[in-house]
Design an enzyme around this catalytic site. Structure first.
Site, mmCIF file in Angstrom:
data_model
loop_
_atom_site.group_PDB
_atom_site.id
_atom_site.type_symbol
_atom_site.label_atom_id
_atom_site.label_comp_id
_atom_site.label_asym_id
_atom_site.label_seq_id
_atom_site.Cartn_x
_atom_site.Cartn_y
_atom_site.Cartn_z
ATOM 1 N N ASP A 215 45.172 49.648 0.760
ATOM 2 C CA ASP A 215 44.710 48.430 0.098
ATOM 3 C C ASP A 215 45.897 47.631 -0.464
ATOM 4 O O ASP A 215 46.824 48.209 -1.039
ATOM 5 C CB ASP A 215 43.778 48.844 -1.061
ATOM 6 C CG ASP A 215 43.053 47.680 -1.690
ATOM 7 O OD1 ASP A 215 42.284 47.016 -0.977
ATOM 8 O OD2 ASP A 215 43.252 47.425 -2.888
ATOM 9 N N GLU A 265 54.173 65.405 7.920
ATOM 10 C CA GLU A 265 54.003 66.832 7.565
ATOM 11 C C GLU A 265 52.775 67.403 8.257
ATOM 12 O O GLU A 265 52.543 68.604 8.245
ATOM 13 C CB GLU A 265 53.831 66.982 6.039
ATOM 14 C CG GLU A 265 55.096 66.704 5.258
ATOM 15 C CD GLU A 265 54.829 66.543 3.756
ATOM 16 O OE1 GLU A 265 53.716 66.875 3.281
ATOM 17 O OE2 GLU A 265 55.745 66.065 3.066
HETATM 18 C C1 NOJ Z 1 41.310 44.351 -0.918
HETATM 19 C C2 NOJ Z 1 39.942 44.932 -0.834
HETATM 20 O O1 NOJ Z 1 39.507 44.858 0.508
HETATM 21 C C3 NOJ Z 1 39.073 44.134 -1.769
HETATM 22 O O2 NOJ Z 1 37.722 44.458 -1.628
HETATM 23 C C4 NOJ Z 1 39.556 44.365 -3.178
HETATM 24 O O3 NOJ Z 1 38.839 43.515 -4.050
HETATM 25 C C5 NOJ Z 1 41.049 44.045 -3.323
HETATM 26 N N1 NOJ Z 1 41.829 44.572 -2.242
HETATM 27 C C6 NOJ Z 1 41.600 44.629 -4.614
HETATM 28 O O4 NOJ Z 1 41.652 46.024 -4.540
#
Ligand code: NOJ
Length: 551
Positions: A215, A265
């Site tokens: 993310d 790993e």
């Molecule tokens: C991207 C994620 O896909 C989204 O849903 C989220 O709100 C933001 N990153 C923050 O984590």
């Protein structure tokens, strides 16, 4: 037509390359299937649908966050990276789910959220307890405020969800949150943060996951030197190519080189895909084999319904992946954007048109729903024929539309609250899936669903579409089976085409022709293997894709 019900063997690539041309199905766990009847989807719900996923024919499942969370941002506010939200199950349920998916030959990718924790995470609670000038605060980004009494935020940085990116705590200091205030940003200048995340990766690697979706991969490394740089609009970062104080800085890749050593790993090495909203010319760095190895390409998801745009995007992405040796990725929908069946039913078709429609109330009568599904099906067959990996979002195999007109009181997305109720947010693509044609909850669970489902879910349900000739679900099933059989090396040859047509061939003579124009196109030789809509003899109608065998 060849018999597409036959089950060909899974991908022919060696195991460590399984991700290169996989079909990955995104499960948003709270909205997938609810086994315990509390209105929230859970891991046992996923396990109960492994048969469905295997029958659909996906190679892998990507699970959006299932960790303990107050759900300030749909689970992307993680309280504990080594546990399961009790509403979704337990670690034992997780193990059972992984075992069932693996038993069906399906790989498992989990979402990892390294840019920020939640404000309920033990680290953040400790940071508040210990006060300014403490080691605990060094794990986050705390600063004194500006102005004589420090009452002004430390910089003009704005949060992605609206409002300032700084929140003041009781002792007067401010902390950085590029997203919601419940999502304090971690300080990746601190080696303890590095150590912690390497350990978290191993925790899930040891539990048998096959990879990670990372993310906000472009956000971890920040220029926090004083005085803090001005960054009027965080969205501008995408154009700034490495010069932004917060986004896509070159040193972020040092982190992923460390992670790669952890991935190696394992045998086969863990896979990873970066969610990096960066300038396309900078995407390859995230996909470097010494880094995460793969990165999402969101270009088609943002493009209008136009053959020149599609062609240009495909060509550019295929050229780009040559540079790093990764495979390309194709995405039309996910949990953050208006579903593509709806986007394509709007004038303009692109992501911007969809956002404008949503802001104006997201009314279904403003969407040409039939055209939307027709184009969505055509686009899906097109991406599934391309070399590389396709990421599907739960419900798109049903041709599901966005629920744009959710009642405002049902909305939960932080964008809705932090934009002063001007941006409706992303709840409309996260409405629990319809499995049967009957309320309550259309088979999602035994009782209600955590977001209201509209009446039209009955006709879109799995039950209504399963074994129904011509349904979108059947098209996906046939396509995934055929794709497995036809898939060869990651190569593509462009065929002669008119302005509104996208036509290419894959090794072995698999042709894909998409008509994005308004007049019918004649299909040259070759047996029609599958089409996204009815053909008129050898005439390919507008908004339709056909797969053909060797000409
Ligand atoms: C991207 C994620 O896909 C989204 O849903 C989220 O709100 C933001 N990153 C923050 O984590």
């Amino acid at each position: 037509m060849p018999d597409s019900s036959e089950q060909p063997t899974r991908t022919s690539t060696s195991d460590s390359d399984w991700w290169r041309q996989a079909v990955v199905y995104q499960v948003y766990p709270r909205s997938f299937a609810d086994q315990n009847g509390d209105g929230i989807g859970d891991l046992r719900g996923v396990t109960s649908r492994v048969g469905y996923l295997a029958d659909l024919g996906v190679d892998a499942v990507w699970l959006s966050p299932f960790y303990p969370s107050a759900l300030a941002d749909g689970g992307y506010d993680v309280d504990d990276y080594r546990d399961v939200d009790p509403r979704l199950g337990t670690l034992e349920d997780f193990d059972a789910m992984v075992a069932a998916l693996h038993g069906a030959g399906i790989k498992v990718i989990v979402d990892i959220v390294p840019n920020h924790t939640s404000d309920r995470h033990a680290w953040f609670r400790k940071a508040l307890d210990k006060g300014p000038v403490s080691e605990a605060r060094e794990r986050y980004v705390f600063r004194e405020g500006r102005g004589p009494d420090g009452a002004e935020p430390p910089s003009d940085w704005k949060s992605m969800f609206g409002g300032p990116a700084w929140e003041r705590v009781a002792d007067g200091q401010w902390y950085l949150h590029l997203f919601a205030p419940e999502q304090p940003d971690l300080n990746w200048d601190n080696p303890k943060v590095h150590e912690e995340f390497r350990d978290i990766l191993r925790f899930w690697g040891d539990r048998g996951v096959d990879g990670f979706r990372v993310d906000v991969a472009h956000g971890l490394a920040k220029d926090l030197s004083e005085p803090l740089a001005a960054a009027a609009d965080l969205h501008e970062g995408l154009a700034l190519r490495g010069e932004h104080p917060l986004w896509d800085r070159d040193d972020v890749h040092d982190i992923y080189r460390e992670w790669r050593r952890v991935f190696e790993e394992y045998d086969p090495p863990l896979a990873a895909v970066a969610e990096a909203w960066v300038h396309p010319t900078r995407r390859g760095r995230y996909a470097d084999p010494e880094g995460l190895g793969q990165a999402f390409n969101f270009d088609l998801l943002q493009a209008p319904w136009s053959a020149p745009d599609f062609r240009e995007i495909i060509k550019r992405n295929l050229d780009d992946v040559q540079q790093t040796g990764t495979s390309s990725t194709w995405v039309l929908s996910n949990h953050d954007v208006v579903r593509h069946a709806t986007r394509y039913g709007l004038e303009g078709s692109g992501r911007a048109a969809a956002e404008a429609w949503l802001a104006a109330g997201g009314r279904p009568e403003q969407v040409d729903r039939k055209r939307g599904v027709r184009r969505a099906r055509a686009a899906t067959l097109l991406i599934l024929a391309l070399p590389g990996c396709s990421y599907l979002y739960q419900g798109e195999e049903l041709g599901l539309h966005e629920v744009g007109d959710l009642p405002d009181e049902a909305r939960t997305d932080p964008t809705w609250f932090r934009s002063g109720h001007t941006h409706k947010g992303r709840d409309g693509c996260r409405v629990p899936l319809p499995w049967t044609s009957h309320p309550p909850s259309y088979g999602f669970g035994t009782d209600g669903a955590h977001l209201p489902q509209p009446d039209w879910f009955a006709a879109a349900s799995v039950q209504a579409q399963r074994d129904t000739e011509g349904s979108t679900l059947e098209m996906y099933r046939q396509a995934l089976r055929l794709r497995r059989r036809l898939q060869g090396p990651e190569e593509l040859t462009w065929e002669e085409q008119t302005a509104d047509v996208v036509h290419f061939a894959r090794p072995g003579g698999w042709h894909c022709v998409t008509n994005l124009g308004t007049t019918t196109v004649h299909l040259s030789d070759g047996e029609v293997l599958l089409s996204s809509g009815p053909l008129d003899g050898r005439q390919l109608p507008p908004d339709t894709t056909a797969w053909l065998s060797a000409t």
